[in-house]
Design a protein around this motif. Structure first.
Motif, PDB file in Angstrom:
ATOM      1  N   TYR A 277       0.839  -1.199   0.000  1.00 42.39           N
ATOM      2  CA  TYR A 277       0.000   0.000   0.000  1.00 42.39           C
ATOM      3  C   TYR A 277       0.871   1.244   0.000  1.00 42.39           C
ATOM      4  O   TYR A 277       2.055   1.218   0.369  1.00 42.39           O
ATOM      5  N   ALA A 278       0.252   2.341  -0.425  1.00 39.38           N
ATOM      6  CA  ALA A 278       0.886   3.658  -0.381  1.00 39.38           C
ATOM      7  C   ALA A 278      -0.123   4.648   0.169  1.00 39.38           C
ATOM      8  O   ALA A 278      -1.314   4.575  -0.134  1.00 39.38           O
ATOM      9  N   ASN A 279       0.367   5.580   0.971  1.00 38.57           N
ATOM     10  CA  ASN A 279      -0.491   6.557   1.624  1.00 38.57           C
ATOM     11  C   ASN A 279      -0.108   7.953   1.149  1.00 38.57           C
ATOM     12  O   ASN A 279       1.063   8.336   1.198  1.00 38.57           O
ATOM     13  N   ALA A 280      -1.114   8.704   0.672  1.00 37.68           N
ATOM     14  CA  ALA A 280      -0.878  10.074   0.209  1.00 37.68           C
ATOM     15  C   ALA A 280      -1.589  11.051   1.145  1.00 37.68           C
ATOM     16  O   ALA A 280      -2.693  11.521   0.857  1.00 37.68           O
ATOM     17  N   GLY A 281      -0.960  11.317   2.306  1.00 38.88           N
ATOM     18  CA  GLY A 281      -1.499  12.282   3.254  1.00 38.88           C
ATOM     19  C   GLY A 281      -2.828  11.885   3.864  1.00 38.88           C
ATOM     20  O   GLY A 281      -3.577  12.744   4.340  1.00 38.88           O
ATOM     21  N   PRO A 284      -4.208   6.826   8.507  1.00 39.43           N
ATOM     22  CA  PRO A 284      -3.727   5.446   8.386  1.00 39.43           C
ATOM     23  C   PRO A 284      -4.870   4.454   8.553  1.00 39.43           C
ATOM     24  O   PRO A 284      -5.795   4.681   9.320  1.00 39.43           O
ATOM     25  N   GLY A 285      -4.777   3.376   7.804  1.00 39.91           N
ATOM     26  CA  GLY A 285      -5.734   2.301   8.002  1.00 39.91           C
ATOM     27  C   GLY A 285      -5.319   1.419   9.167  1.00 39.91           C
ATOM     28  O   GLY A 285      -4.350   1.706   9.875  1.00 39.91           O
ATOM     29  N   MET A 286      -6.070   0.333   9.363  1.00 41.77           N
ATOM     30  CA  MET A 286      -5.777  -0.595  10.460  1.00 41.77           C
ATOM     31  C   MET A 286      -5.794  -2.027   9.936  1.00 41.77           C
ATOM     32  O   MET A 286      -6.610  -2.377   9.077  1.00 41.77           O
ATOM     33  N   LEU A 287      -4.907  -2.823  10.489  1.00 49.27           N
ATOM     34  CA  LEU A 287      -4.919  -4.257  10.243  1.00 49.27           C
ATOM     35  C   LEU A 287      -5.291  -4.933  11.561  1.00 49.27           C
ATOM     36  O   LEU A 287      -4.529  -4.892  12.529  1.00 49.27           O
ATOM     37  N   ILE A 288      -6.482  -5.499  11.611  1.00 46.79           N
ATOM     38  CA  ILE A 288      -6.962  -6.180  12.820  1.00 46.79           C
ATOM     39  C   ILE A 288      -6.685  -7.668  12.656  1.00 46.79           C
ATOM     40  O   ILE A 288      -7.271  -8.327  11.794  1.00 46.79           O
ATOM     41  N   LEU A 297      -1.563   0.947   9.896  1.00 47.49           N
ATOM     42  CA  LEU A 297      -0.829   1.070   8.646  1.00 47.49           C
ATOM     43  C   LEU A 297      -0.049   2.380   8.665  1.00 47.49           C
ATOM     44  O   LEU A 297      -0.389   3.312   9.394  1.00 47.49           O
ATOM     45  N   ALA A 298       0.984   2.438   7.876  1.00 48.39           N
ATOM     46  CA  ALA A 298       1.849   3.620   7.888  1.00 48.39           C
ATOM     47  C   ALA A 298       1.133   4.838   7.329  1.00 48.39           C
ATOM     48  O   ALA A 298       0.256   4.733   6.469  1.00 48.39           O
ATOM     49  N   GLN A 299       1.520   5.988   7.849  1.00 50.21           N
ATOM     50  CA  GLN A 299       0.985   7.257   7.385  1.00 50.21           C
ATOM     51  C   GLN A 299       2.071   7.972   6.598  1.00 50.21           C
ATOM     52  O   GLN A 299       3.185   7.475   6.461  1.00 50.21           O
ATOM     53  N   GLY A 300       1.749   9.156   6.069  1.00 53.36           N
ATOM     54  CA  GLY A 300       2.778   9.953   5.424  1.00 53.36           C
ATOM     55  C   GLY A 300       2.499  10.171   3.956  1.00 53.36           C
ATOM     56  O   GLY A 300       1.501   9.726   3.407  1.00 53.36           O
ATOM     57  N   VAL A 312       6.434   8.556  -3.855  1.00 52.31           N
ATOM     58  CA  VAL A 312       5.496   7.578  -3.297  1.00 52.31           C
ATOM     59  C   VAL A 312       6.292   6.477  -2.605  1.00 52.31           C
ATOM     60  O   VAL A 312       7.188   5.875  -3.205  1.00 52.31           O
ATOM     61  N   GLU A 313       5.970   6.230  -1.349  1.00 52.33           N
ATOM     62  CA  GLU A 313       6.637   5.167  -0.590  1.00 52.33           C
ATOM     63  C   GLU A 313       5.700   3.966  -0.473  1.00 52.33           C
ATOM     64  O   GLU A 313       4.560   4.103  -0.024  1.00 52.33           O
ATOM     65  N   LYS A 314       6.197   2.819  -0.867  1.00 55.46           N
ATOM     66  CA  LYS A 314       5.398   1.597  -0.792  1.00 55.46           C
ATOM     67  C   LYS A 314       5.695   0.857   0.509  1.00 55.46           C
ATOM     68  O   LYS A 314       6.846   0.753   0.934  1.00 55.46           O
ATOM     69  N   HIS A 315       4.649   0.349   1.153  1.00 56.81           N
ATOM     70  CA  HIS A 315       4.774  -0.422   2.385  1.00 56.81           C
ATOM     71  C   HIS A 315       4.182  -1.814   2.148  1.00 56.81           C
ATOM     72  O   HIS A 315       3.245  -1.985   1.372  1.00 56.81           O
ATOM     73  N   THR A 316       4.748  -2.787   2.870  1.00 54.80           N
ATOM     74  CA  THR A 316       4.281  -4.161   2.729  1.00 54.80           C
ATOM     75  C   THR A 316       4.033  -4.769   4.108  1.00 54.80           C
ATOM     76  O   THR A 316       4.826  -4.573   5.032  1.00 54.80           O
ATOM     77  N   LEU A 317       2.922  -5.486   4.242  1.00 56.29           N
ATOM     78  CA  LEU A 317       2.595  -6.192   5.476  1.00 56.29           C
ATOM     79  C   LEU A 317       2.155  -7.611   5.150  1.00 56.29           C
ATOM     80  O   LEU A 317       1.494  -7.848   4.123  1.00 56.29           O
TER      81      LEU A 317
END
Length: 390
Positions: A277-281, A284-288, A297-300, A312-317
């Motif tokens: 996922y990528a976050n544009a301002g 943050p979401g949540m992983l339950i 989830l990461a913000q920023g 764009v910063e990509k994050h992986t979970l």
């Protein structure tokens, strides 16, 4: 034009009718008292709306010439009662009086009369005031009709906007659904999901600057871009950059107007057991997790449409069956009652934690919206997307 003349003196009515007739106003109604006027307007003798279905728009009356001093219901009281009716309040009332008492005249104007003429009636003055009052009525009728058409068009636009949102997904390995409550007829929030292939799904939540008509139109534009980008670009970085590129095309003559969007886009890969996922301002979401623990989830990142070049910063979970992913817009934070971003996130986490990943969407909706008082004015659109991994 229909004009109602109200006076307890038949001679006064005859004089006014003759003046109006010679001026071309032939459709004149008459009443000898406030109670008779109420009958013409579809009101009860006490000035209340009739409950027998006979009340209409006031029999098409466009103007009332109302004597101030009458037995029973006087002119000021009758004027006040008429102006309390939403159905009749736009009918202009000219008070006719032989009294030169400025306090009484001020009282009549405060009761809702728009003007007055004094007895003995001056024909030129009366006709001039009638022309002004009828122009005012015509303008009010035009605005009412325009507002009616606008409400109908907004309702149609709302239905189109809602129809453009995706239907819930309930496949063998994944379920996706949303809670969506616009603050107005049209929304500046958007959610979308798309099945990329047998094991991957793209899911996005977008929040346009502001809310209402302008932000909803901008959001509809970005929705069309998003659908194409999820299909052709797929990767989270490429999708975000494409959204940014296309949003920069929203150029306006007024250089001070700039539309931007916050958003989060993720790709759920069921075979790999990951989300990218990528976050544009965006909030943050949540992983339950299946065991009830919650990971933010990461913000920023900068908002979409702010700058021509967007990093764009990509994050992986890692994910596993039984987990739940929650994406939301900042309107949801209004339901947890905190002004600070860190506190709002913690408050929302504390609210959702007891439900874990097993609660139904209806239970989540009840938990969130039962905290909202019915009399509160919803100031922002509210959107929450839930992705359940089976």
């Amino acid at each position: 034009m229909r004009i109602a003349v109200v006076d307890d003196n038949p001679m006064n009515i005859t004089v006014v009718r003759e003046i109006l007739k010679r001026a071309g106003y032939t459709n004149v109604l008459q009443a000898a008292s406030g109670s008779e006027l109420f009958g013409l307007l579809g009101l009860t003798p006490s000035g209340e709306e009739r409950e027998d279905g006979t009340a209409d728009d006031g029999h098409g009356i466009d103007l009332i010439l109302l004597d101030m001093m009458m037995p029973g219901v006087d002119g000021i009281t009758a004027c006040s009662m008429i102006n309390r009716s939403p159905r009749l309040k736009d009918i202009p009332i000219i008070m006719v009086t032989a009294i030169g008492d400025s306090k009484k005249l001020a009282e009549a104007l405060d009761a809702g009369a728009i003007d007055y003429v004094t007895k003995p009636i001056n024909r030129i003055e009366l006709l001039a005031r009638i022309r002004v009052a009828l122009r005012l009525k015509e303008q009010k009728d035009w605005h009412k009709e325009r507002d009616r058409r606008m409400r109908e068009e907004l309702q149609l636009a709302r239905e189109v906007q809602l129809a453009a949102l995706p239907q819930p997904v309930d496949d063998e390995r994944i379920a996706i659904d949303a809670i969506f409550r616009p603050s107005e007829e049209l929304s500046g929030d958007l959610y979308a999901w798309h099945r990329i292939d047998d094991s991957r799904y793209g899911v996005a939540v977008i929040d346009a600057m502001g809310h209402g008509i302008s932000s909803s139109l901008a959001c509809m534009f970005i929705a069309s871009v998003l659908k194409e980008a999820m299909t052709k670009q797929v990767g989270v970085r490429r999708v975000m950059k494409e959204l940014n590129r296309r949003s920069m095309q929203l150029q306006f003559a007024d250089q001070l107007v700039q539309y931007y969007f916050t958003g989060i886009y993720m790709v759920v890969d069921l075979n790999a057991g990951t989300i990218e996922y990528a976050n544009a301002g965006h909030p943050p979401g949540m992983l339950i997790r299946k065991n009830g623990t919650i990971e933010q989830l990461a913000q920023g990142g900068v908002a979409i449409g702010m700058f021509s070049e967007m990093a764009v910063e990509k994050h992986t979970l890692a994910i596993s069956p039984g987990d739940r992913i929650v994406l939301l817009t900042d309107g949801i934070y209004d339901l947890v009652g905190s002004d600070y971003e860190e506190d709002r996130g913690a408050s929302l986490t504390a609210l959702l934690q007891p439900f874990g990943s097993h609660a139904s969407l209806h239970e989540l909706e009840q938990a969130l919206f039962t905290r909202e008082q019915p009399e509160e004015l919803q100031s922002d659109d509210r959107c929450l997307v839930v992705v359940d991994l089976k």
